[in-house]
Motif scaffolding. Structure first.
Motif, short mmCIF file in Angstrom:
data_model
loop_
_atom_site.label_atom_id
_atom_site.label_comp_id
_atom_site.label_asym_id
_atom_site.label_seq_id
_atom_site.Cartn_x
_atom_site.Cartn_y
_atom_site.Cartn_z
N GLY A 467 49.95 52.99 41.55
CA GLY A 467 48.97 53.53 42.48
C GLY A 467 47.76 54.12 41.76
O GLY A 467 46.62 53.96 42.20
N ALA A 468 48.00 54.81 40.64
CA ALA A 468 46.90 55.38 39.87
C ALA A 468 46.01 54.29 39.30
O ALA A 468 44.77 54.43 39.26
N GLN A 469 46.61 53.19 38.88
CA GLN A 469 45.82 52.09 38.33
C GLN A 469 45.02 51.37 39.41
O GLN A 469 43.89 50.93 39.16
N ILE A 470 45.58 51.29 40.61
CA ILE A 470 44.83 50.71 41.72
C ILE A 470 43.59 51.55 42.01
O ILE A 470 42.49 51.02 42.25
N LYS A 471 43.73 52.87 41.95
CA LYS A 471 42.57 53.74 42.17
C LYS A 471 41.52 53.53 41.07
O LYS A 471 40.32 53.43 41.35
N ASP A 472 41.96 53.43 39.82
CA ASP A 472 41.02 53.16 38.72
C ASP A 472 40.30 51.83 38.94
O ASP A 472 39.09 51.70 38.69
N TYR A 473 41.04 50.86 39.39
CA TYR A 473 40.49 49.52 39.64
C TYR A 473 39.38 49.60 40.70
O TYR A 473 38.30 49.02 40.54
N LEU A 474 39.65 50.32 41.77
CA LEU A 474 38.67 50.46 42.84
C LEU A 474 37.47 51.28 42.40
O LEU A 474 36.33 50.98 42.80
N GLU A 475 37.69 52.30 41.59
CA GLU A 475 36.56 53.08 41.07
C GLU A 475 35.65 52.19 40.23
O GLU A 475 34.42 52.27 40.33
N PHE A 476 36.25 51.36 39.41
CA PHE A 476 35.46 50.45 38.59
C PHE A 476 34.65 49.51 39.48
O PHE A 476 33.46 49.28 39.24
N SER A 477 35.27 48.99 40.51
CA SER A 477 34.59 48.07 41.41
C SER A 477 33.44 48.75 42.14
O SER A 477 32.38 48.15 42.36
N ALA A 478 33.61 50.01 42.49
CA ALA A 478 32.61 50.74 43.27
C ALA A 478 31.34 51.04 42.49
O ALA A 478 30.35 51.53 43.06
N LYS A 479 31.33 50.76 41.18
CA LYS A 479 30.09 50.87 40.41
C LYS A 479 29.02 49.92 40.92
O LYS A 479 27.84 50.06 40.60
N TYR A 480 29.44 48.97 41.71
CA TYR A 480 28.57 47.95 42.31
C TYR A 480 27.47 48.55 43.18
O TYR A 480 26.40 47.95 43.37
N TYR A 481 27.71 49.78 43.70
CA TYR A 481 26.75 50.42 44.59
C TYR A 481 25.85 51.40 43.83
O TYR A 481 26.30 52.12 42.94
N ASN A 482 24.58 51.40 44.22
CA ASN A 482 23.67 52.43 43.72
C ASN A 482 23.96 53.75 44.44
O ASN A 482 24.30 53.76 45.63
N GLN A 483 23.82 54.85 43.73
CA GLN A 483 24.07 56.16 44.32
C GLN A 483 23.00 56.46 45.36
O GLN A 483 21.81 56.19 45.15
N LEU A 484 23.42 57.03 46.50
CA LEU A 484 22.50 57.28 47.60
C LEU A 484 22.85 58.62 48.23
O LEU A 484 23.96 58.81 48.74
N ASN A 556 36.01 42.66 33.18
CA ASN A 556 36.45 43.82 32.42
C ASN A 556 37.03 44.93 33.30
O ASN A 556 36.92 46.12 32.98
N PHE A 557 37.64 44.56 34.42
CA PHE A 557 38.30 45.55 35.28
C PHE A 557 39.45 46.20 34.52
O PHE A 557 40.13 45.55 33.72
N PRO A 558 39.70 47.48 34.77
CA PRO A 558 40.75 48.17 34.01
C PRO A 558 42.16 47.73 34.40
O PRO A 558 42.40 47.33 35.54
N HIS A 559 43.05 47.80 33.43
CA HIS A 559 44.51 47.67 33.60
C HIS A 559 45.02 46.26 33.86
O HIS A 559 46.08 45.89 33.37
N VAL A 560 44.31 45.47 34.65
CA VAL A 560 44.91 44.25 35.17
C VAL A 560 45.23 43.24 34.07
O VAL A 560 46.29 42.59 34.10
N ALA A 561 44.36 43.10 33.06
CA ALA A 561 44.62 42.10 32.01
C ALA A 561 45.85 42.45 31.19
O ALA A 561 46.54 41.55 30.69
N ALA A 562 46.14 43.74 31.05
CA ALA A 562 47.29 44.17 30.26
C ALA A 562 48.54 44.37 31.11
O ALA A 562 49.62 44.64 30.57
#
Length: 607
Positions: A467-484, A556-562
């Motif tokens: 579950g913690a790795q899924i959250k890290d994965y989603l945080e990495f993905s959310a870099k896609y958005y500009n801060q608003l 380069n998403f976290p955790h998944v490759a390993a």
């Protein structure tokens, strides 16, 4: 016994392959008959002479100006047009203008993947069968007819496996170059590193043009399943340093590099490899002896970029023509004879727009039978849909069409793991908005509708994440958005693709619920993450259904490759979707759609 054209090419290729292991390929090309009005070769000409090297890149299976996903003439907002038939017309114009014997035509890679035309001849009626019965690959047929001089390997050349690539190579009348594509067992070149072609100019010896081919080290990650243990792909700059002296020693007066690597964009696979993904500028800066670089891979249009080599102080000219045959690069050289050797006195690059010319009827006619066959294939009816499903809003909110991709992947993985020790683990799935124009119409659904939704040849894997790795994965993905900031005006045109992150590297995860707070900085945006109506347990284990590109480290998403791999499939996800629709018969959003994620600012929904 005289050789026919194909026999001659095959025998020459075999000879070239042997020479490659010793130091490259040296080919003295027989010059075509001089263009009408051209100066006879035996007449002493002016001191300065001109010739042109034309280039394409990232053709991705485009021969005709046709979109097989929409079954219509290609169209975009910029009124671009695509395909080798267009490029052929432009190339013929340049050849008539400059003289056929004063032009070369090269490519910087990614030719055999990207449309249903090329998919058909890789998977449906594959070229990698008995040579006597195998169909002719449409890209080989067109490029041979257009008399390409050479082409570099792209990373997508490996998508269908090495056997298909070798079958394609066998059909070509020109070499596929890859100085940094090596046999894993002995580190020797698996493809010719370079070719030298002679351009006859009056008043002196034939000018020798060396063409070095370099491909992307990321192949080792992106197509790991196809190349691991068989080929390795060391760094572009490091490899070029080895081969430039050999090219010069072989007599090259001019060196052009066909490089399947962007100018200087960020590396998508992070530090997983010690070599960069987009290093063409670095190549020009650090490796002495290069005159021009035909750049590929990044799908950008850069008519000309000038880079000063740090060792020699010499200016190197780089150019990247827009992908899919939308542009043709022309490197225009001027040389003069200096003490019996040709020296470059002037060099510039420009691009020609394929929307300014008609398709070459010669190429169109060549494609008639294959085009018709593929059009019939993509127009098969595979089911029906209750309502229209569009991907247009997928970068901004949870949409049923992305949920459909997630649902198919979850169903496939659950069935595969049903009889294993992992059967009790919950299955989640990642999906990305690959194609913002994709939609599934209400009513009849055709194969091309599903294919247009999933445009890549990705296959499916299952990895174990917490579950913690899924959250890290989603945080990495959310870099896609500009801060608003809260209350600031929302402009969809500038909200996404922060840090130049492409749409295909923005994942949502099907099976969990969460908010993305874009008022927060990247890395602190995922809130209210839950599974089955409860806050997610950081220690809980989940199976993530994930495409092979992502599983192997793409993006380069976290955790998944390993992460532990518990299952993998060799069939494309696209085919799983087509099969799912055929089995269900009806696409009903009620069976899979839900609003499981949303964009918020301080808890207030953005949309």
């Amino acid at each position: 016994m005289p050789l026919n054209r194909r026999d001659f090419v095959a025998r020459s290729a075999a000879t070239a392959a042997g020479a490659a292991l010793a130091g490259g390929v040296s080919v003295a090309a027989a010059a075509p008959a001089a263009a009408k009005g051209a100066e006879p070769q035996d007449k002493k000409g002016p001191k300065k002479q001109a010739f042109t090297v034309m280039g394409t890149t990232d053709l991705h299976g485009r021969v005709l100006n046709w979109d097989y996903f929409t079954d219509a003439v290609y169209a975009d907002k910029a009124h671009n047009e695509v395909g080798l038939a267009k490029i052929s017309t432009l190339a013929k114009q340049v050849r008539e203008e400059k003289g056929w014997d004063r032009t070369l035509l090269i490519d910087a890679g990614d030719t055999i993947q990207g449309t249903q035309l090329t998919y058909y001849y890789a998977r449906v009626d594959p070229i990698a069968t008995d040579a006597d019965t195998a169909p002719e690959h449409p890209m080989a047929l067109a490029m041979n007819t257009m008399e390409y001089t050479a082409a570099a390997l792209g990373n997508h050349e490996f998508n269908y496996g090495i056997d298909t690539l070798r079958a394609y190579e066998e059909q070509l009348d020109f070499p596929l170059l890859g100085a940094n594509a090596l046999h894993a067992k002995n580190d020797k070149p698996a493809f010719p590193p370079y070719v030298i072609r002679k351009v006859k100019l009056p008043g002196g010896p034939a000018l020798k043009v060396g063409i070095l081919g370099l491909t992307n080290p990321g192949i080792a990650i992106w197509d790991k399943a196809n190349v691991a243990g068989r080929m390795t792909f060391p760094g572009i700059v490091e490899t070029a340093r080895t081969w430039l002296p050999k090219l010069k020693a072989a007599g090259a007066d001019v060196v052009v590099v066909a490089c399947h690597s962007g100018m200087d964009e960020a590396t998508s696979y992070g530090d997983q490899l010690p070599w960069g993904e987009n290093v063409s500028v670095e190549l020009a800066e650090q490796v002495a002896g290069i005159d021009a670089v035909l750049v590929g891979h990044a799908h950008k249009e850069i008519p000309q970029r000038l880079v000063v080599n740090k060792e020699t102080g010499k200016t190197v000219v780089l150019s990247e023509p827009l992908c899919w045959g939308q542009r043709l690069t022309c490197f225009d050289f001027e040389v003069e004879l200096d003490k019996g050797a040709w020296k470059v006195t002037s060099l510039s690059a420009r691009v020609l727009n394929s929307n300014t010319v008609p398709e070459d009827p010669e190429i169109v006619n060549l494609m008639t039978a294959q085009h018709k066959k593929v059009v019939e294939y993509v127009n098969q009816v595979i089911g029906t849909a209750k309502i229209e499903l569009s991907i247009a809003e997928a970068p901004f909110q949870d949409t049923p069409i992305i949920d459909l991709i997630g649902k198919v992947q979850v169903d496939v993985v659950k069935a595969a793991l049903a009889s294993t020790s992992y059967a009790t683990l919950p299955v989640l799935a990642q999906a990305a908005p690959f194609n913002r124009t994709a939609k599934i119409p209400a009513g009849q659904v055709k194969l091309r509708d599903a294919a247009g939704l999933y445009i890549y040849e990705n296959t499916l894997e299952a990895r174990i994440l917490t579950g913690a790795q899924i959250k890290d994965y989603l945080e990495f993905s959310a870099k896609y958005y500009n801060q608003l900031a809260p209350g600031a005006a929302v402009d969809k045109a500038t909200l996404t693709n922060a840090q130049n992150i492409p749409d295909y590297n923005y994942d949502s995860v099907y099976g969990v619920s969460y908010d993305i707070d874009i008022a927060q900085p990247a890395g602190s945006r995922i809130v209210n993450l839950s599974f089955d109506g409860k806050p997610i347990d950081p220690a809980a284990q989940f199976v993530l259904a994930v495409n092979n590109y992502r599983a192997n480290g793409g993006g380069n998403f976290p955790h998944v490759a390993a992460a532990t791999k518990v299952w993998a499939n060799s069939d494309e996800i696209r085919n799983a979707m087509i099969g799912w629709v055929k089995e269900k018969g009806v696409i009903d959003p009620a069976d899979f759609a839900s609003v499981s994620w949303r964009l918020v600012r301080a808890g207030v929904p953005v949309f």
